[in-house]
Scaffold this motif. Structure first.
Motif, mmCIF file in Angstrom:
data_model
loop_
_atom_site.group_PDB
_atom_site.id
_atom_site.type_symbol
_atom_site.label_atom_id
_atom_site.label_comp_id
_atom_site.label_asym_id
_atom_site.label_seq_id
_atom_site.Cartn_x
_atom_site.Cartn_y
_atom_site.Cartn_z
ATOM 1 N N LEU A 191 -2.580 6.438 -0.005
ATOM 2 C CA LEU A 191 -2.037 6.206 -1.337
ATOM 3 C C LEU A 191 -1.366 7.424 -1.948
ATOM 4 O O LEU A 191 -0.756 7.314 -3.011
ATOM 5 N N ILE A 192 -1.478 8.571 -1.287
ATOM 6 C CA ILE A 192 -0.931 9.775 -1.907
ATOM 7 C C ILE A 192 0.230 10.387 -1.130
ATOM 8 O O ILE A 192 0.908 11.283 -1.633
ATOM 9 N N LEU A 193 0.484 9.906 0.093
ATOM 10 C CA LEU A 193 1.531 10.526 0.906
ATOM 11 C C LEU A 193 2.926 10.301 0.309
ATOM 12 O O LEU A 193 3.723 11.240 0.207
ATOM 13 N N GLU A 194 3.227 9.073 -0.103
ATOM 14 C CA GLU A 194 4.539 8.817 -0.689
ATOM 15 C C GLU A 194 4.701 9.481 -2.051
ATOM 16 O O GLU A 194 5.759 10.063 -2.332
ATOM 17 N N THR A 209 0.800 -1.228 0.000
ATOM 18 C CA THR A 209 0.000 0.000 0.000
ATOM 19 C C THR A 209 0.830 1.275 0.000
ATOM 20 O O THR A 209 0.269 2.364 -0.162
ATOM 21 N N SER A 210 2.130 1.168 0.181
ATOM 22 C CA SER A 210 2.947 2.381 0.187
ATOM 23 C C SER A 210 4.067 2.306 -0.844
ATOM 24 O O SER A 210 4.077 3.057 -1.824
ATOM 25 N N THR A 211 4.990 1.384 -0.698
ATOM 26 C CA THR A 211 6.152 1.313 -1.585
ATOM 27 C C THR A 211 5.750 1.050 -3.034
ATOM 28 O O THR A 211 6.183 1.757 -3.951
ATOM 29 N N LEU A 212 4.932 0.017 -3.259
ATOM 30 C CA LEU A 212 4.545 -0.318 -4.625
ATOM 31 C C LEU A 212 3.704 0.791 -5.239
ATOM 32 O O LEU A 212 3.820 1.095 -6.435
ATOM 33 N N ASN A 213 2.868 1.408 -4.425
ATOM 34 C CA ASN A 213 2.052 2.527 -4.896
ATOM 35 C C ASN A 213 2.934 3.672 -5.387
ATOM 36 O O ASN A 213 2.723 4.235 -6.461
#
Length: 428
Positions: A242-245, A26-30
């Motif tokens: 999904l938008i923070l990174e 949910t973070s790195t791959l996104n």
């Protein structure tokens, strides 16, 4: 016989393993899809929404574990499905460079597996905790297991971030493979033998049909009101997931490793926020669960406004400090809500703990998928007429408003008397 403290910690290791895999998907791959492959943010938003949508099956998993008397099998089986889905999702990202449709097809299958795995394993685990934990230990058990999950998320994000730079597909797959194999092995060792040692296994399966059992739970006003609160508050909680990174990469210029480490820092803040409430509310008996929920929601809203303005001005304080503050208040809100959830699961008609946890888990999953997707879609739309920084700022501000609305709802549906608090935290 109820769960000992040592057994509660062992179940917390399963939560830690769940979080370790999910945080990468949910973070790195996104971030890799949006920044490195320049795909629209709505694409990973749809994939994560799919994984949450599959978790609409949570009430069914909970009901099955209520009536079947073997939660351990569902916990381990779900973790295996999650591990396979997590690695497949990472491999799918590496395919986008060569073939968009191959990457997309495998991603859909992988995120569906992730949803099935989290639903089966997570719901059965929470139901086991709710049914086998002594009433006076439930709030503390919720705090311990969630602290361990957040620790696993923060540790995984931090370590994965340090090993991902310089990024390469081979490096990504190696890191994800190590995480999923370790998580699966840890789950099997942690859960082994616990269920048969506690007094929850029923000699005869409950013959009540699933739909009838679900209707019985929905007829309970406290369960129904709490479901609506979970839906609203989790929309706010997950809208930035999904938008923070991508925000860190596009606006602040973070590398993949740096933005993954940022996720670790955020979850470090969540850990401290949860620990604070655990010590203050459970240990020192300071403040009602409702007041901790209110403080967490309002603090999260203020942090999001600061992040929104920070993206426009790039202040010297830096993004990491603001994100840690957001994590702290998120953790404060989450553990208080989870403590209430754990206690409420054991109220009402008997032998429906898993169904209640499944209902609330489904509400969380719908909200998380919807909130994450709406956040990603809104950023895509706003980046047309606006520059990156103001586009993200608008979405963060909307999320802050949702947290304020969740606080207002908590104020309305949750009583603040000592007797009500004692009902939420039996044995107090």
């Amino acid at each position: 016989m109820t769960l000992s403290w040592f057994q509660i910690v062992r179940l917390g290791l399963v939560q830690m393993a769940l979080g370790a895999i999910v945080v990468l998907t949910t973070s790195t791959l996104n971030r890799l899809m949006v920044v490195e492959f320049a795909l629209p943010a709505v694409l990973p938003g749809l994939l994560v929404a799919l994984h949450y949508g599959i978790q609409l099956s949570r009430p069914r998993w909970g009901f099955t574990s209520d009536t079947g008397g073997n939660r351990t099998a569902w916990i381990i089986g779900g973790m295996v499905a999650l591990a396979i889905g997590g690695f497949a999702a990472a491999y799918a990202v590496t395919l986008f460079a060569a073939s968009y449709w191959s990457g997309l097809t495998l991603s859909v299958v992988a995120y569906a597996l992730i949803g099935l795995g989290v639903g089966a394993s997570g719901t059965s685990l929470l139901a086991l905790l709710a049914t086998a934990t002594a009433p006076h230990r439930r709030a503390a058990a919720a705090t311990i297991t969630w602290l361990m999950m957040i620790f696993g998320i923060a540790m995984t994000a931090g370590l994965a971030g340090s090993f991902l730079d310089p990024y390469s597909p081979a490096r990504l797959l190696a890191v994800v493979a190590i995480v999923v194999i370790t998580a699966t092995a840890l789950t099997c060792l942690a859960i082994a033998g616990i269920e048969r040692r506690v007094s929850i296994i029923r000699a005869e399966p409950d013959p009540t049909p699933f739909i009838e059992g679900l209707k019985e739970v929905w007829a309970e006003r406290r369960a129904r009101d709490f479901t609506l609160f979970v839906f609203l508050s989790m929309n706010a909680y997950f809208m930035q997931e999904l938008i923070l990174e991508p925000f860190a990469g596009l606006v602040w210029g973070f590398t993949p490793g740096q933005s993954t480490s940022l996720s670790g820092a955020q979850n470090g803040g969540v850990f401290v926020g949860m620990l604070t409430v655990g010590i203050m509310a459970t240990g020192l008996k300071i403040g009602s669960l409702r007041n901790w929920i209110l403080a967490g929601c309002v603090g999260s809203a203020a942090s999001l406004v600061a992040i929104a303005w920070g993206g426009l001005a790039l202040p010297a304080i830096g993004l990491t400090v603001l994100v840690v503050a957001l994590g702290f208040f998120n953790g404060m809100f989450a553990v208080a809500a989870i403590g209430s959830m754990m206690a409420l699961a054991a109220t009402g008609r008997g032998q429906r703990e898993g169904t209640r946890m499944g209902l609330w888990g489904a509400a969380q999953a719908i909200a998380a998928g919807f909130g994450g997707l709406m956040g990603a879609a809104a950023v895509d739309i706003l980046r047309g007429p606006l520059a990156d920084a103001p586009a993200f700022a608008v979405v963060f501000t909307i999320e802050a408003a949702l947290f304020i609305a969740a606080a207002a709802m908590a104020l309305h549906i949750m009583e603040n008397t000592r007797s009500a608090r004692a009902a939420l935290v039996p044995g107090e």
